[in-house]
Design a protein around this motif. Structure first.
Motif, PDB file in Angstrom:
ATOM      1  N   PRO A 131       3.706 -16.452   9.274  1.00 42.80           N
ATOM      2  CA  PRO A 131       3.073 -15.429   8.296  1.00 42.80           C
ATOM      3  C   PRO A 131       4.039 -14.986   7.500  1.00 42.80           C
ATOM      4  CG  PRO A 131       2.405 -15.135  10.790  1.00 42.80           C
ATOM      5  CD  PRO A 131       3.461 -16.226  10.619  1.00 42.80           C
ATOM      6  N   ILE A 132       5.101 -14.417   7.840  1.00 42.31           N
ATOM      7  CA  ILE A 132       5.786 -13.437   7.095  1.00 42.31           C
ATOM      8  C   ILE A 132       6.576 -14.368   5.900  1.00 42.31           C
ATOM      9  CG2 ILE A 132       7.741 -11.820   6.785  1.00 42.31           C
ATOM     10  CD1 ILE A 132       5.518 -10.546   8.173  1.00 42.31           C
ATOM     11  N   GLU A 162       5.837 -17.502   4.700  1.00 45.35           N
ATOM     12  CA  GLU A 162       4.759 -17.831   3.889  1.00 45.35           C
ATOM     13  C   GLU A 162       4.280 -17.062   2.896  1.00 45.35           C
ATOM     14  OE1 GLU A 162       2.772 -20.955   2.029  1.00 45.35           O
ATOM     15  OE2 GLU A 162       4.530 -20.914   3.463  1.00 45.35           O
ATOM     16  N   LEU A 163       3.859 -15.858   3.474  1.00 48.46           N
ATOM     17  CA  LEU A 163       3.583 -14.763   2.512  1.00 48.46           C
ATOM     18  C   LEU A 163       4.578 -14.187   1.631  1.00 48.46           C
ATOM     19  CD1 LEU A 163       1.266 -12.566   5.183  1.00 48.46           C
ATOM     20  CD2 LEU A 163       0.646 -13.933   3.067  1.00 48.46           C
ATOM     21  N   LEU A 164       5.889 -14.305   2.123  1.00 49.16           N
ATOM     22  CA  LEU A 164       6.868 -13.692   1.051  1.00 49.16           C
ATOM     23  C   LEU A 164       6.931 -14.762   0.052  1.00 49.16           C
ATOM     24  CD1 LEU A 164       9.422 -12.122   0.354  1.00 49.16           C
ATOM     25  CD2 LEU A 164      10.871 -13.714   1.967  1.00 49.16           C
ATOM     26  N   SER A 165       7.073 -16.013   0.516  1.00 53.74           N
ATOM     27  CA  SER A 165       7.079 -17.289  -0.618  1.00 53.74           C
ATOM     28  C   SER A 165       6.095 -16.940  -1.711  1.00 53.74           C
ATOM     29  CB  SER A 165       7.264 -18.701  -0.116  1.00 53.74           C
ATOM     30  OG  SER A 165       5.920 -19.085   0.588  1.00 53.74           O
ATOM     31  N   LEU A 166       4.971 -16.828  -1.208  1.00 54.28           N
ATOM     32  CA  LEU A 166       3.596 -16.579  -2.189  1.00 54.28           C
ATOM     33  C   LEU A 166       4.059 -15.339  -3.175  1.00 54.28           C
ATOM     34  CD1 LEU A 166       0.587 -17.116   0.226  1.00 54.28           C
ATOM     35  CD2 LEU A 166       1.286 -18.701  -1.646  1.00 54.28           C
ATOM     36  N   TYR A 167       4.437 -14.426  -2.345  1.00 54.77           N
ATOM     37  CA  TYR A 167       4.847 -13.124  -3.220  1.00 54.77           C
ATOM     38  C   TYR A 167       5.693 -13.387  -4.287  1.00 54.77           C
ATOM     39  CZ  TYR A 167       5.828  -7.965  -4.035  1.00 54.77           C
ATOM     40  OH  TYR A 167       5.901  -6.789  -4.676  1.00 54.77           O
ATOM     41  N   VAL A 168       6.760 -14.110  -3.920  1.00 62.49           N
ATOM     42  CA  VAL A 168       8.080 -14.287  -4.740  1.00 62.49           C
ATOM     43  C   VAL A 168       7.542 -15.432  -5.853  1.00 62.49           C
ATOM     44  CG1 VAL A 168      10.168 -15.667  -4.840  1.00 62.49           C
ATOM     45  CG2 VAL A 168       9.688 -13.962  -3.180  1.00 62.49           C
ATOM     46  N   ARG A 169       6.562 -16.367  -5.620  1.00 66.60           N
ATOM     47  CA  ARG A 169       6.016 -17.274  -6.479  1.00 66.60           C
ATOM     48  C   ARG A 169       5.306 -16.551  -7.452  1.00 66.60           C
ATOM     49  NH1 ARG A 169       2.985 -22.903  -5.522  1.00 66.60           N
ATOM     50  NH2 ARG A 169       2.411 -23.620  -7.975  1.00 66.60           N
ATOM     51  N   PHE A 170       4.566 -15.502  -7.168  1.00 67.56           N
ATOM     52  CA  PHE A 170       3.828 -14.945  -7.928  1.00 67.56           C
ATOM     53  C   PHE A 170       4.603 -14.201  -9.095  1.00 67.56           C
ATOM     54  CE2 PHE A 170       1.620 -11.085  -9.493  1.00 67.56           C
ATOM     55  CZ  PHE A 170       0.489 -11.228  -9.765  1.00 67.56           C
ATOM     56  N   ILE A 223      -3.253 -11.528  -2.880  1.00 68.43           N
ATOM     57  CA  ILE A 223      -4.513 -11.985  -2.709  1.00 68.43           C
ATOM     58  C   ILE A 223      -4.639 -13.221  -3.818  1.00 68.43           C
ATOM     59  CG2 ILE A 223      -6.936 -11.741  -3.038  1.00 68.43           C
ATOM     60  CD1 ILE A 223      -6.586  -9.218  -1.628  1.00 68.43           C
ATOM     61  N   VAL A 224      -3.864 -12.821  -4.990  1.00 64.25           N
ATOM     62  CA  VAL A 224      -4.147 -13.650  -6.039  1.00 64.25           C
ATOM     63  C   VAL A 224      -3.369 -15.185  -5.672  1.00 64.25           C
ATOM     64  CG1 VAL A 224      -3.620 -14.143  -8.481  1.00 64.25           C
ATOM     65  CG2 VAL A 224      -4.955 -11.954  -8.015  1.00 64.25           C
ATOM     66  N   ALA A 225      -2.071 -14.848  -5.342  1.00 68.31           N
ATOM     67  CA  ALA A 225      -1.320 -15.625  -4.992  1.00 68.31           C
ATOM     68  C   ALA A 225      -1.833 -16.628  -3.741  1.00 68.31           C
ATOM     69  CB  ALA A 225       0.277 -15.262  -4.500  1.00 68.31           C
ATOM     70  N   TYR A 226      -2.323 -16.247  -2.824  1.00 73.40           N
ATOM     71  CA  TYR A 226      -3.103 -16.933  -1.643  1.00 73.40           C
ATOM     72  C   TYR A 226      -4.171 -17.766  -2.295  1.00 73.40           C
ATOM     73  CZ  TYR A 226      -5.262 -18.292   2.603  1.00 73.40           C
ATOM     74  OH  TYR A 226      -5.631 -19.031   3.776  1.00 73.40           O
ATOM     75  N   ALA A 269      -3.240 -22.919   7.252  1.00 77.18           N
ATOM     76  CA  ALA A 269      -2.396 -23.344   8.577  1.00 77.18           C
ATOM     77  C   ALA A 269      -1.044 -22.829   8.369  1.00 77.18           C
ATOM     78  CB  ALA A 269      -2.525 -24.842   8.520  1.00 77.18           C
ATOM     79  N   LYS A 270      -0.313 -22.949   7.064  1.00 78.09           N
ATOM     80  CA  LYS A 270       1.145 -22.396   6.932  1.00 78.09           C
ATOM     81  C   LYS A 270       1.060 -20.898   7.318  1.00 78.09           C
ATOM     82  CE  LYS A 270       2.757 -25.760   3.422  1.00 78.09           C
ATOM     83  NZ  LYS A 270       3.333 -26.024   2.099  1.00 78.09           N
TER      84      LYS A 270
END
Length: 571
Positions: free
Chosen positions: A190-191, A193-201, A174-177, A184-185
């Motif tokens: 979905p998976i 983009e959410l993975l890249s956000l999780y890795v970036r966090f 949630i913080v990363a998003y 849109a991305k």
């Protein structure tokens, strides 16, 4: 009854005439051996174990026992040193085995041990908002095959996808998003983009530890029912499930329940109250635990010092819910080997709570899927996506079809069946506790001990039935020389063994028993095909051989189905 059971009963009866009443037919059956050389017989019974009871040397016992054994399907009995060697009437055995299979069809090897009682099976269980990796393949295909095996034994499997849809990782996501996300991305992929956000966090958190605190804060908001947190969590869950379902559809795996971790949020207070009532909770460093010293295990953590519940609490709630909902005969958890202690603790806590049914709960552990000899990690982005592997496998098969059989009907469907089958079989032919090293080359090789090899053998056998104009019939008539080759007898012997293979697979929760078996049967059939003129000129001989081929088709198809593979009739 298989011919080995018939022989075991004869030997047991002969032994009782000699005053040995302690060896029943089942015990004798377990002692029977296959001689290393066919010239020594089809079955051997070793007499070493009887020496003490009869106070005689094993060769003397064998010599006295041999004349007492006779009847169908035995042709001849010889004493050879400490062994009783039994030669079977192969013609009558072949007629019996083939006839049984053709009469039973796909039900061959089925037993009604379970009497329709339910067996919930916890399998697959991917984490929401994370990719479905090769690591999740193992729990999915092992669990699905075990469900099919349980069904073969007369149980009613209940496939449960216990989704990883709760925990602090959702606070982090949630913080990363909120910091870097793009709606849109996420909607488009979905998976990914959410993975890249999780890795970036996790990359950003190495330099900014305050992100970890923010992640915990947002998870607390989620637990407390914050509207924004709940909205994002539900969205991540829905989008992830849609993506997962594409993969499950490809693999032809379905579920009876997708209740994940979040489902048990409102069921854990009851567990804590029950533990308190029974006086099982102890305080330890501010946390509440159930001690398991008497089992030489560390305590099971029920509540953290901040009052938050843990995995153990959730799994206790899930166990209670499943028993109350399904009144299960047994409950299975197909979860990685690293969770072994967790499940041992879980069952012991349930036993301490007074639940006898906890003894019927089984952890089915399995080894890891490694890449370059190392564990895959979602957090570091080092992961092989199952969808990519399945897509690549299907594409590879399409190329082979275009090369070898461009006129094949249903090319797309066959490519899916064979490509997906290659991936599933690569896992299931291995004993589940072994680690598997992910290898494109090995997985997508369509020769040797592979799913496509077994599928191709099935298709080849179907083609023979078509060419021979085979007309299905359960009545088997064998001319003397129809199945008198060693190749035909090897096939008959394996066909007869299928019910026992199912039993071993069920008793050990071990699909690899069936994986190895279908390879052996395919190899034996291909030797028969190479050395015997199946479509002989004489109709009676041809029909008898085609009936053996039809029995092979039945058993290969059923073996593949149990493992979760399709059996194409043309390739």
């Amino acid at each position: 009854m298989s011919y080995k059971h018939q022989v075991a009963e004869m030997i047991s009866a002969a032994l009782s005439k000699q005053g040995v009443d302690t060896l029943g037919a089942e015990q004798v059956r377990n002692m029977l051996e296959t001689p290393p050389n066919p010239a020594m017989g089809d079955i051997a019974f070793p007499c070493f174990q009887l020496a003490k009871a009869l106070r005689k040397a094993p060769p003397v016992i064998a010599a006295e026992l041999a004349p007492l054994i006779s009847g169908t399907p035995v042709r001849e009995v010889q004493a050879a040193g400490p062994y009783v060697n039994i030669f079977l009437d192969q013609q009558s055995v072949a007629a019996e085995v083939v006839g049984t299979i053709l009469s039973a069809g796909a039900a061959y090897g089925s037993r009604d041990i379970g009497k329709g009682r339910k067996v919930p099976i916890d399998l697959s269980s991917p984490n929401i908002a994370k990719p479905f990796s090769m690591g999740h393949l193992r729990s999915t295909v092992i669990g699905n095959a075990i469900a099919n095996i349980m069904e073969k034994h007369g149980y009613q499997p209940v496939r449960i996808n216990h989704l990883g849809d709760w925990g602090t990782q959702f606070g982090k996501l949630i913080v990363a998003y909120r910091l870097w996300g793009d709606e849109a991305k996420v909607k488009a992929e979905p998976i990914k983009e959410l993975l890249s956000l999780y890795v970036r966090f996790h990359e950003e958190a190495e330099n900014d530890p305050s992100l970890e605190d923010q992640g915990r804060e947002w998870f607390k908001k989620l637990e407390d029912g914050d509207a924004e947190a709940l909205h994002l969590w539900q969205w991540f869950r829905d989008e992830s499930l849609k993506e997962f379902m594409k993969i499950y559809d490809l693999m032809n795996v379905s579920f009876d329940s997708t209740h994940g971790e979040a489902f048990y949020n409102d069921k854990m207070d009851r567990v804590v109250a029950m533990l308190e009532e029974k006086g099982l909770l102890t305080e330890s460093d501010g946390a509440m635990v159930v001690t398991l010293d008497e089992y030489d295990m560390p305590p099971s953590l029920i509540k953290k010092s901040d009052g938050a519940t843990l995995y153990a609490t959730r799994d206790l709630a899930a166990a209670l819910y499943r028993h109350e909902t399904y009144d299960f005969a047994k409950a299975l958890y197909v979860v990685g080997n690293e969770q072994r202690l967790h499940f041992q603790q879980l069952y012991k806590v349930l036993e301490k709570m007074g639940f006898e049914w906890a003894k019927e709960m089984h952890h089915i552990p399995f080894g890891m899927m490694l890449k370059d000899g190392k564990k895959m990690s979602t957090r570091k982005g080092k992961v092989v996506l199952l969808e990519e592997v399945l897509s690549q496998a299907i594409e590879d098969v399409k190329k082979v079809i275009e090369e070898k059989n461009p006129g094949l009907a249903n090319k797309e469907e066959v490519a899916r069946q064979v490509g997906v089958g290659a991936v599933i079989f690569h896992d299931l032919k291995n004993y589940r506790l072994n680690d598997i090293n992910f290898s494109w080359e090995e997985m997508l090789t369509f020769e040797g001990e592979t799913g496509p090899y077994v599928q191709y053998t099935h298709a080849r056998a179907c083609s023979l039935l078509r060419k021979g104009g085979y007309v299905p019939s359960a009545a088997v008539s064998l001319p003397q020389d129809a199945l008198d080759s060693k190749e035909a007898w090897a096939v008959v012997t394996l066909l007869n063994a299928f019910p026992e293979v199912i039993d071993r697979a069920a008793n050990g929760f071990d699909p690899s028993q069936i994986g190895k078996y279908v390879i052996d049967l395919a190899q034996a059939f291909n030797k028969f095909y190479a050395n015997v003129r199946i479509l002989a000129e004489e109709d009676a001989v041809k029909n008898a051989r085609l009936q053996l081929v039809a029995a092979v088709v039945t058993v290969l198809k059923e073996g593949l189905r149990i493992l979760g593979l399709a059996a194409p009739e043309e390739m």
